[in-house]
Design an enzyme around this catalytic site. Structure first.
Site, PDB file in Angstrom:
ATOM      1  N   CYS A 185       9.323  10.601   9.750  1.00  0.00           N
ATOM      2  CA  CYS A 185       9.533  10.723  11.179  1.00  0.00           C
ATOM      3  C   CYS A 185      10.815  11.497  11.430  1.00  0.00           C
ATOM      4  CB  CYS A 185       9.634   9.339  11.825  1.00  0.00           C
ATOM      5  SG  CYS A 185       8.226   8.260  11.448  1.00  0.00           S
TER       6      CYS A 185
ATOM      7  N   ASP B 149       5.817  -0.624   7.715  1.00  0.00           N
ATOM      8  CA  ASP B 149       6.769  -0.909   6.641  1.00  0.00           C
ATOM      9  C   ASP B 149       8.200  -0.949   7.169  1.00  0.00           C
ATOM     10  OD1 ASP B 149       6.077   1.993   6.885  1.00  0.00           O
ATOM     11  OD2 ASP B 149       7.811   2.220   5.582  1.00  0.00           O
TER      12      ASP B 149
ATOM     13  N   LEU C 182       0.887  17.874  -5.319  1.00  0.00           N
ATOM     14  CA  LEU C 182       1.326  19.194  -5.742  1.00  0.00           C
ATOM     15  C   LEU C 182       1.149  19.241  -7.255  1.00  0.00           C
ATOM     16  CD1 LEU C 182       4.590  19.735  -3.639  1.00  0.00           C
ATOM     17  CD2 LEU C 182       2.197  20.090  -2.998  1.00  0.00           C
TER      18      LEU C 182
END
Length: 625
Positions: A2, A102, A261
């Site tokens: 965020c 969380d 990745l």
């Protein structure tokens, strides 16, 4: 993942809500899913949040989160991987949760133990807790600094944000340049301005593993809370494998799809293999390279086929990457090296287009298990230095270093001449003593180097040089490749990056593993990370496990880009270079560019790339008033 913003003012300014709204809007890319804001009735303090929903996608996870009696409010950027265990304990003590987020465990844990909350959290985080009664702020950043947090002194008090440009929305913020920050940025191993500095005198970055109290608009001293043991202890490959699998498991918890990745190297291959062993399937994987013939991409294809992933390749595009470099500078709010962050920007563009919000990556393994190609030379030097550790050796080496001041011999003697904890400082000060007077009209004080580097070794027992260098690399020097690369280019596209090799428990295990268990005594291109490779030998084929070490975007290097597709841009920038509000000697900048063009080794590509980053940043945003 965020974005957050917070304010603490000396007196009610009347416009705190308006300012916070502007700050929040500027970091909307970090959290496109939702937003929230809370301001005290008297307008003296407040917090704002931009949400990227990963766990508890419902409105109950909206931030700011408040506790039961509405005396505290939390905004958090990050993920707390041990939140389920913490929640059970807190519920047993009577705490009532309003969400399955969380982040909410931070709030209730802070009620229980105050500032020590950071000692209980396993994860990546930057958060601010607002005391709704006093207006005071408690700010914290995770042990490795995976999530950024900046704060600024303004006429009304203090402002806090996830990104520097959000702070520009606060009225009265001064933008005078910090010359020491620029000087540090230009030193050879640094590719970004290191914490706690920023390009601006009025803005600071909260360092990794630090907390900060802000009371009535006045910021206290940042305090370090994480002091990992660096004393070697016996470690087995089985210990490493167990800690690694747990780290992957912790990062597998999400209410959205997780991608990976996959470069085809040891670290990323190991992560996908561990995910598969823990029940994942049909993972989407991504890799970057110069073109379809790139050796790294060919290896990634092999790994993807072996592991059964749906694989996507992204190829280098010079003009697109320059445009993305400009985007990086705008988001970061200060100069930074382009490569390999622009490679990552291209990857995350593709990942965002595929609709993913979370990926895992192999960041950190090379730093703590000594996978870089120079590790064997460092290990050889450390063995020699450890054999002659006394003051007589230092005095003799100091005398000889005055006679042999340049080259590899001079560097070796300088290291031998200084005590543990001071050796990296000595190298940087020697470099700066030549470089800074060449470029700056008034060179920064050399003491600024010690003020930045040496606090990380306060209270640390004597270390072998390789361990000393690696720890500073982990906490500071390699932030560009570790923490910044896992946040800045990803969050520019609303993507969360999770890095199992940067798990706190795994890091603490690796830091106490003897370097002889990490680095082979015989020199070859795959001689690092030996204990990790032994741990993975039954999982990963030998041709991947022992392949020569390559870096991310290995076949797209600064020098080739600056002398090739970006040369016209470089020429344009240095046709009439900016002196950065009187900081630089323009004649010296022109001379540096000329020597680079002539391939003079005194101006390496990494220095030219930094000088170009400064010029480009000036062009985009400007310095001074």
């Amino acid at each position: 993942m965020c974005g957050l913003a917070a304010l603490s003012f000396h007196a009610p300014p009347g416009n705190a809500e308006v300012v916070l709204q502007a700050m929040s809007k500027h970091i909307a890319h970090r959290g496109p899913d939702d937003h929230g804001l809370m301001v005290l009735e008297n307008g003296s303090a407040g917090v704002a949040h931009r949400r990227l929903s990963i766990i508890d996608l419902s409105p109950h996870g909206r931030q700011p989160l408040v506790n039961e009696d509405r005396t505290l409010a939390l905004v958090c950027n990050g993920e707390i991987y041990n939140h389920q265990e913490l929640r059970l304990d807190l519920e047993a003590k009577g705490h009532r949760f309003t969400s399955h987020s969380d982040s909410e465990v931070i709030l209730h844990l802070y009620e229980e133990i105050g500032a020590d909350v950071v000692l209980k959290l396993k994860g990546m985080f930057a958060f601010v807790i607002l005391n709704l009664q006093t207006g005071d702020l408690f700010c914290a950043r995770d042990p490795l600094g995976k999530k950024p947090l900046f704060y600024a002194k303004v006429p009304q008090g203090v402002a806090v944000a996830s990104e520097i440009p959000a702070l520009f929305k606060v009225p009265g913020l001064e933008r005078a340049i910090d010359s020491e920050a620029v000087g540090l940025f230009l030193l050879r191993n640094l590719r970004n301005i290191p914490d706690p500095k920023t390009i601006y005198q009025a803005i600071r970055s909260l360092p990794p593993a630090h907390v900060l109290h802000i009371e009535k608009g006045i910021a206290g001293e940042a305090r370090r809370y994480w002091h990992p043991s660096l004393v070697s202890q016996p470690t087995t490959p089985a210990d490493v494998l167990e800690a690694f699998d747990l780290a992957v498991k912790r990062r597998s918890i999400a209410d959205v799809e997780i991608g990976v990745l996959l470069s085809g190297g040891v670290d990323s291959t190991a992560i996908v293999d561990s995910l598969n062993r823990q029940g994942a399937s049909d993972l989407r994987s991504y890799a970057f390279g110069v073109d379809e013939h790139d050796e790294e991409l060919m290896r990634a294809r092999r790994a993807a086929e072996m592991l059964g992933t749906r694989h996507t390749e992204i190829h280098f595009h010079a003009e697109r990457q320059h445009a993305l470099f400009d985007d990086l500078l705008r988001h970061h709010g200060q100069p930074i090296m382009a490569l390999p962050l622009t490679h990552a920007m291209m990857l995350f563009e593709a990942i965002q287009a595929d609709g993913l919000k979370v990926v895992m990556a192999g960041h950190g393994a090379d730093e703590v298990f000594y996978g870089y190609n120079g590790a064997q030379n460092l290990a050889s030097f450390s063995r020699f230095n450890d054999a002659f550790p006394g003051p007589f050796s230092r005095v003799l080496a100091g005398a000889l270093s005055a006679l042999f001041s340049t080259g590899r011999l001079g560097e070796t003697l300088r290291l031998l001449a200084h005590k543990p904890g001071q050796r990296k400082t000595a190298l940087y000060q020697h470099e700066a003593s030549t470089l800074w007077p060449q470029l700056f009209k008034s060179p920064p004080a050399l003491a600024s180097i010690a003020a930045w580097s040496q606090p990380w070794f306060a209270g640390v027992p004597r270390l072998s040089y390789i361990d000393e260098a690696a720890f500073l690399g982990l906490m500071q020097e390699n932030a560009h490749a570790l923490t910044i690369s896992g946040d800045l280019p990803a969050m520019a596209h609303g993507i969360e990056v999770r890095c199992p090799f940067m798990d706190q428990d795994l890091i603490e295990l690796a830091l106490t593993t003897p370097y002889d268990d990490k680095v082979k005594r015989t020199h070859n291109l795959s001689g690092g990370k030996m204990i990790l490779k032994r741990a993975l030998k039954d999982r990963i084929p030998a041709d991947i496990l022992y392949a020569p070490k390559r870096g991310f975007g290995y076949f797209v290097q600064e020098e080739a880009v600056l002398r090739g597709p970006w040369k016209a841009r470089l020429d344009e920038a240095f046709a009439a270079p900016d002196d950065l509000s009187g900081l630089f000697n323009v004649k010296a900048l022109l001379d540096a560019k000329s020597r680079f063009d002539q391939k003079d080794p005194s101006v390496p590509a990494i220095l030219m790339a930094k000088l170009y980053a400064l010029q480009r940043f000036q062009c985009l945003q400007g310095f001074g008033g």
